[in-house]
Design a protein around this motif. Sequence first.
Motif, PDB file in Angstrom:
ATOM      1  N   GLN A 130      -0.515 -40.546   0.886  1.00  0.00           N
ATOM      2  CA  GLN A 130      -0.197 -39.396  -0.309  1.00  0.00           C
ATOM      3  C   GLN A 130       1.135 -38.629  -0.628  1.00  0.00           C
ATOM      4  O   GLN A 130       0.753 -38.428  -1.553  1.00  0.00           O
ATOM      5  N   THR A 131       1.703 -39.357  -0.889  1.00  0.00           N
ATOM      6  CA  THR A 131       3.463 -38.882  -0.413  1.00  0.00           C
ATOM      7  C   THR A 131       4.160 -39.817  -1.706  1.00  0.00           C
ATOM      8  O   THR A 131       5.212 -39.458  -2.735  1.00  0.00           O
ATOM      9  N   ILE A 132       3.024 -40.703  -1.757  1.00  0.00           N
ATOM     10  CA  ILE A 132       3.308 -41.730  -3.308  1.00  0.00           C
ATOM     11  C   ILE A 132       3.595 -40.864  -4.333  1.00  0.00           C
ATOM     12  O   ILE A 132       1.809 -40.834  -4.781  1.00  0.00           O
ATOM     13  N   PRO A 133       3.368 -40.859  -5.420  1.00  0.00           N
ATOM     14  CA  PRO A 133       2.728 -40.021  -6.180  1.00  0.00           C
ATOM     15  C   PRO A 133       1.513 -41.078  -8.046  1.00  0.00           C
ATOM     16  O   PRO A 133       2.476 -41.854  -7.628  1.00  0.00           O
ATOM     17  N   ILE A 134       0.736 -40.505  -7.795  1.00  0.00           N
ATOM     18  CA  ILE A 134      -0.256 -40.801  -8.538  1.00  0.00           C
ATOM     19  C   ILE A 134       0.326 -41.054 -10.045  1.00  0.00           C
ATOM     20  O   ILE A 134      -0.197 -42.701 -10.192  1.00  0.00           O
ATOM     21  N   LEU A 135       1.082 -40.938 -10.666  1.00  0.00           N
ATOM     22  CA  LEU A 135       1.363 -41.600 -11.830  1.00  0.00           C
ATOM     23  C   LEU A 135       2.420 -42.167 -11.647  1.00  0.00           C
ATOM     24  O   LEU A 135       2.477 -43.108 -12.677  1.00  0.00           O
ATOM     25  N   ALA A 136       3.113 -43.008 -10.299  1.00  0.00           N
ATOM     26  CA  ALA A 136       3.801 -43.847 -10.642  1.00  0.00           C
ATOM     27  C   ALA A 136       2.705 -45.189  -9.586  1.00  0.00           C
ATOM     28  O   ALA A 136       3.371 -46.500  -9.882  1.00  0.00           O
ATOM     29  N   ILE A 137       2.101 -45.262  -8.863  1.00  0.00           N
ATOM     30  CA  ILE A 137       1.151 -46.199  -9.204  1.00  0.00           C
ATOM     31  C   ILE A 137       0.354 -46.551  -9.951  1.00  0.00           C
ATOM     32  O   ILE A 137      -0.857 -47.356  -9.352  1.00  0.00           O
ATOM     33  N   ALA A 138      -0.771 -45.450 -10.401  1.00  0.00           N
ATOM     34  CA  ALA A 138      -1.888 -45.665 -11.361  1.00  0.00           C
ATOM     35  C   ALA A 138      -1.140 -47.110 -12.498  1.00  0.00           C
ATOM     36  O   ALA A 138      -2.006 -48.117 -12.472  1.00  0.00           O
ATOM     37  N   PRO A 139      -0.091 -47.045 -12.746  1.00  0.00           N
ATOM     38  CA  PRO A 139       0.341 -48.182 -13.231  1.00  0.00           C
ATOM     39  C   PRO A 139       0.159 -49.017 -13.138  1.00  0.00           C
ATOM     40  O   PRO A 139      -0.125 -50.682 -13.814  1.00  0.00           O
ATOM     41  N   MET A 140       0.687 -49.393 -11.855  1.00  0.00           N
ATOM     42  CA  MET A 140       0.673 -50.574 -11.138  1.00  0.00           C
ATOM     43  C   MET A 140      -0.664 -50.751 -10.580  1.00  0.00           C
ATOM     44  O   MET A 140      -0.686 -52.451 -10.635  1.00  0.00           O
ATOM     45  N   ILE A 141      -1.618 -50.405 -10.358  1.00  0.00           N
ATOM     46  CA  ILE A 141      -2.957 -51.039  -9.801  1.00  0.00           C
ATOM     47  C   ILE A 141      -4.028 -51.467 -11.223  1.00  0.00           C
ATOM     48  O   ILE A 141      -3.706 -52.682 -10.836  1.00  0.00           O
ATOM     49  N   ILE A 142      -3.256 -50.530 -12.299  1.00  0.00           N
ATOM     50  CA  ILE A 142      -4.207 -51.013 -13.508  1.00  0.00           C
ATOM     51  C   ILE A 142      -3.469 -52.417 -13.889  1.00  0.00           C
ATOM     52  O   ILE A 142      -4.344 -53.617 -14.430  1.00  0.00           O
TER      53      ILE A 142
END
Length: 287
Positions: A130-142
């Motif tokens: 939960q320390t990873i910003p969602i704005l950073a991880i969302a593009p990677m997942i997509i």
Amino acid sequence: MNKIIPVLTMLAVIVVLWYAAAVKMNSQWAMDQAARAEVELTFGELVKDTLSQDRPKLPAPHQVVAELWETTVEKKITSKRSLVYHGWITLSATMLGFGIGTVAGIALAVGIVHNKAMDLGVMPWAIASQTIPILAIAPMIIVVLNSMGISGLIPKAIIAAYLSFFPVVVGMVKGLRAPDAMQLDLMKTYNASGGETFWKLRLPSSMPYLFASLKVAVAAALVGTIVAELPSGAVRGLGARLLSGSYYGQTIQIWSALFAAAALAAALVIIVGILEKVVLKRMGMAK
């Protein structure tokens, strides 16, 4: 009535401050236009102009309400300009992600409570995730999922699940550990097995904690879905409405989509609250 008056008072204060801020933030454009036309605006004309601009810095409340009415009531739900249509797209991914996150969260919580190795090994990773910003991880997942040929609803649901599982884990762990030593000793006195202790003591004790965490989780799932719609260039969903509004400077559209998302989140939390009352009442834990 005593509960409604404070709410209405706060709402009135917010609306007044909102109008004042709209006048302040939009006045510069109105004065610049008047200067180019070499005319002087009276205070009344200035206020009228700031509250009726097509692309204001800050839309006035009545402009947002009018946009909401037009895009929910006056548009067909199949229209690409209907917030009902876009809201349904976002809601579908939200509920799928919320379901995945809830199941995963409950399963992890049960494992953490009953297995010391999982408690020491999984819980720190769940917290660290939960320390990873969602704005950073969302593009990677997509991007990764798109490269695997997976697009549409699933990537958004995965991101929604990523945000929603953690509150469920924390709440459920707290709830499963809620029974005190005396209650656990009583179950041992009855020669109850581990499974019987879980189903008859730990699980019922965890219900208030679970529903409290579900209210947080469902709102987090909605946020995750909207965030997932932003970097993917989506053309459907509330995130897509926010994105297209920012591209074309349609601030009224942006604010109407924000209010639609807030209303959707509030409705989901209320539904979870209703389910909580029904379940707890059937279990004899609420009136």
